[in-house]
Design a protein around this motif. Structure first.
Motif, PDB file in Angstrom:
ATOM      1  N   THR A   1     -57.582 -17.052  30.714  1.00 50.98           N
ATOM      2  CA  THR A   1     -55.826 -16.970  29.853  1.00 50.98           C
ATOM      3  C   THR A   1     -55.945 -15.593  29.599  1.00 50.98           C
ATOM      4  N   LEU A   2     -55.000 -15.211  30.584  1.00 51.90           N
ATOM      5  CA  LEU A   2     -54.279 -13.804  31.184  1.00 51.90           C
ATOM      6  C   LEU A   2     -53.287 -13.693  29.940  1.00 51.90           C
ATOM      7  N   THR A   3     -53.108 -12.467  28.797  1.00 47.88           N
ATOM      8  CA  THR A   3     -52.092 -11.924  28.053  1.00 47.88           C
ATOM      9  C   THR A   3     -51.727 -11.167  28.910  1.00 47.88           C
ATOM     10  N   VAL A   4     -49.642 -11.398  28.796  1.00 51.31           N
ATOM     11  CA  VAL A   4     -49.037 -10.525  28.986  1.00 51.31           C
ATOM     12  C   VAL A   4     -48.341  -9.019  27.569  1.00 51.31           C
ATOM     13  N   ILE A   5     -48.379  -8.347  27.662  1.00 55.95           N
ATOM     14  CA  ILE A   5     -48.137  -7.687  26.263  1.00 55.95           C
ATOM     15  C   ILE A   5     -47.418  -6.697  26.763  1.00 55.95           C
ATOM     16  N   ALA A   6     -45.907  -6.713  26.691  1.00 60.41           N
ATOM     17  CA  ALA A   6     -44.797  -5.754  26.792  1.00 60.41           C
ATOM     18  C   ALA A   6     -44.907  -4.503  25.286  1.00 60.41           C
ATOM     19  N   ASP A   7     -45.039  -3.345  25.838  1.00 58.17           N
ATOM     20  CA  ASP A   7     -44.921  -2.387  25.096  1.00 58.17           C
ATOM     21  C   ASP A   7     -43.414  -2.197  25.478  1.00 58.17           C
ATOM     22  N   GLY A   8     -42.910  -1.442  24.156  1.00 54.86           N
ATOM     23  CA  GLY A   8     -41.844  -0.606  23.080  1.00 54.86           C
ATOM     24  C   GLY A   8     -41.545  -1.857  22.411  1.00 54.86           C
ATOM     25  N   GLN A   9     -41.874  -3.225  22.085  1.00 57.00           N
ATOM     26  CA  GLN A   9     -41.241  -4.162  21.438  1.00 57.00           C
ATOM     27  C   GLN A   9     -40.189  -3.212  19.861  1.00 57.00           C
ATOM     28  N   ASN A  10     -41.170  -2.287  19.671  1.00 57.30           N
ATOM     29  CA  ASN A  10     -40.379  -1.869  18.082  1.00 57.30           C
ATOM     30  C   ASN A  10     -38.972  -1.585  18.065  1.00 57.30           C
ATOM     31  N   TYR A  11     -38.282  -1.810  19.534  1.00 55.18           N
ATOM     32  CA  TYR A  11     -37.004  -0.166  19.634  1.00 55.18           C
ATOM     33  C   TYR A  11     -35.945  -1.610  20.437  1.00 55.18           C
ATOM     34  N   VAL A  12     -36.203  -2.589  20.417  1.00 55.38           N
ATOM     35  CA  VAL A  12     -34.847  -3.962  20.945  1.00 55.38           C
ATOM     36  C   VAL A  12     -35.287  -4.994  20.156  1.00 55.38           C
ATOM     37  N   SER A  13     -34.007  -5.457  19.600  1.00 50.50           N
ATOM     38  CA  SER A  13     -32.904  -5.862  19.823  1.00 50.50           C
ATOM     39  C   SER A  13     -33.844  -7.757  19.526  1.00 50.50           C
ATOM     40  N   GLN A  14     -33.854  -8.044  21.348  1.00 51.66           N
ATOM     41  CA  GLN A  14     -34.018  -8.941  21.908  1.00 51.66           C
ATOM     42  C   GLN A  14     -35.610  -8.751  22.459  1.00 51.66           C
ATOM     43  N   LYS A  15     -37.050  -9.503  21.647  1.00 48.22           N
ATOM     44  CA  LYS A  15     -38.055  -9.197  21.629  1.00 48.22           C
ATOM     45  C   LYS A  15     -38.644  -9.653  22.991  1.00 48.22           C
ATOM     46  N   GLN A  16     -39.552  -9.147  23.528  1.00 55.58           N
ATOM     47  CA  GLN A  16     -40.313 -10.046  24.316  1.00 55.58           C
ATOM     48  C   GLN A  16     -41.379 -10.456  23.172  1.00 55.58           C
ATOM     49  N   ALA A  17     -42.151 -12.039  23.932  1.00 55.48           N
ATOM     50  CA  ALA A  17     -42.956 -12.719  22.344  1.00 55.48           C
ATOM     51  C   ALA A  17     -44.527 -11.910  24.217  1.00 55.48           C
ATOM     52  N   GLU A  18     -45.569 -11.997  23.561  1.00 58.67           N
ATOM     53  CA  GLU A  18     -47.427 -11.914  24.353  1.00 58.67           C
ATOM     54  C   GLU A  18     -46.812 -13.917  25.166  1.00 58.67           C
ATOM     55  N   LEU A  19     -47.540 -13.436  26.576  1.00 56.65           N
ATOM     56  CA  LEU A  19     -46.997 -14.305  27.433  1.00 56.65           C
ATOM     57  C   LEU A  19     -48.340 -15.023  27.313  1.00 56.65           C
ATOM     58  N   ASP A  20     -49.401 -15.786  27.293  1.00 57.83           N
ATOM     59  CA  ASP A  20     -50.005 -16.828  27.853  1.00 57.83           C
ATOM     60  C   ASP A  20     -49.781 -17.310  29.375  1.00 57.83           C
ATOM     61  N   PHE A  21     -51.330 -16.668  30.207  1.00 57.44           N
ATOM     62  CA  PHE A  21     -50.936 -17.791  31.438  1.00 57.44           C
ATOM     63  C   PHE A  21     -52.150 -17.940  31.669  1.00 57.44           C
TER      64      PHE A  21
END
Length: 266
Positions: free
Chosen positions: A196-216
């Motif tokens: 399982t590889l997790t993708v974590i987008a940085d800078g989510q504290n500053y956006v209104s529509q946050k990108q959830a951490e995703l697993d593939f």
């Protein structure tokens, strides 16, 4: 690595999308630039552990910090500064133009107590959480953090490496928002399927529509592909757990990360 640091460390591409899971502290390396101009002779790299956004929280310490130059030669690194929240590396780019791999190396962490429950490693400090059939085990933690930086004209990135790592099939200096990014999870250069590889987008504290951490889940070639929605920094993480080859009561838990920069469309 200090016990204080270890106690604070807790520890989605082929496209089988799994449910997103909250991550504990993750190791990361973050350079002040991913693409240095030809005349620049070094980059500064932040080494730390963070939860969510790449903000330093627990300083990373390692006896195996290193940089691999375009010529394939490895150079050990000693931090220029070690603070409570982060270590800082001044990484020389003395091998000339090309792409460099900066790595924490393989870091051996603490030995923790856990149980094997239905084939999965479970940690709990409360005796009342025990269930019938739990098999007590020891869990040895291993961590590794990588990042690629380029000086002047980019070059090849397939260096001679050991241990579990996330290898950028799509060249790390050619990542663009909305375009496919492919990476390969491998160990000693051999692909690992079903991890399982997790993708974590940085800078989510500053956006209104946050990108959830995703697993593939990785395919038979150890690869996953995804399309980053926006430009910015992303932390890719994989955790591989298995019983020791010579001791079934000892499990090895290896966490590897790769920090990448996704560019906006030209």
């Amino acid at each position: 690595m200090s016990l204080f640091t270890l106690k604070k460390i807790g520890l989605c591409l082929t496209p089988l999308l799994l449910c997103a899971a909250a991550q504990a502290h993750s190791p990361y390396l973050k350079p002040n630039t991913f693409s240095a101009e030809e005349q620049r002779k070094h980059v500064t790299v932040e080494a730390s552990f963070a939860e969510g956004d790449l903000r330093p929280d627990v300083a990373m310490k390692s006896d195996t910090f290193q940089v691999v130059g375009p010529d394939g030669k490895k150079l050990p690194l000693t931090p220029a500064a070690v603070l409570k929240d982060a270590s800082y590396l001044e990484v020389p780019l003395g091998a000339g133009n090309g792409t460099y791999l900066v790595s924490s190396g393989v870091r051996k962490g603490r030995l923790a107590k856990g149980v094997l429950r239905e084939g999965k490693v479970v940690f709990s400090e409360r005796a009342e959480d025990a269930k019938p059939g739990d098999q007590p085990i020891d869990v040895q933690s291993i961590t590794r953090a990588d990042v690629y930086v380029t000086r002047g004209r980019p070059g090849a990135v397939d260096f001679d490496t050991e241990g579990v790592e996330i290898f950028p099939v799509t060249r790390p200096y050619e990542l663009y928002a909305g375009e496919p990014v492919t990476v390969r999870v491998r160990e000693n250069r051999k692909p690992l399927a079903g991890e399982t590889l997790t993708v974590i987008a940085d800078g989510q504290n500053y956006v209104s529509q946050k990108q959830a951490e995703l697993d593939f889940s990785t395919n038979a070639a150890g690869e996953v592909s995804f399309k980053p929605r926006t430009a910015g920094l992303y932390l890719l993480q994989v955790r591989v757990r298995r019983a020791s080859a010579d001791n079934p009561a000892l499990w090895i838990s290896t966490t590897a990360t790769l920090t990448v920069e996704v560019q906006p469309q030209p």
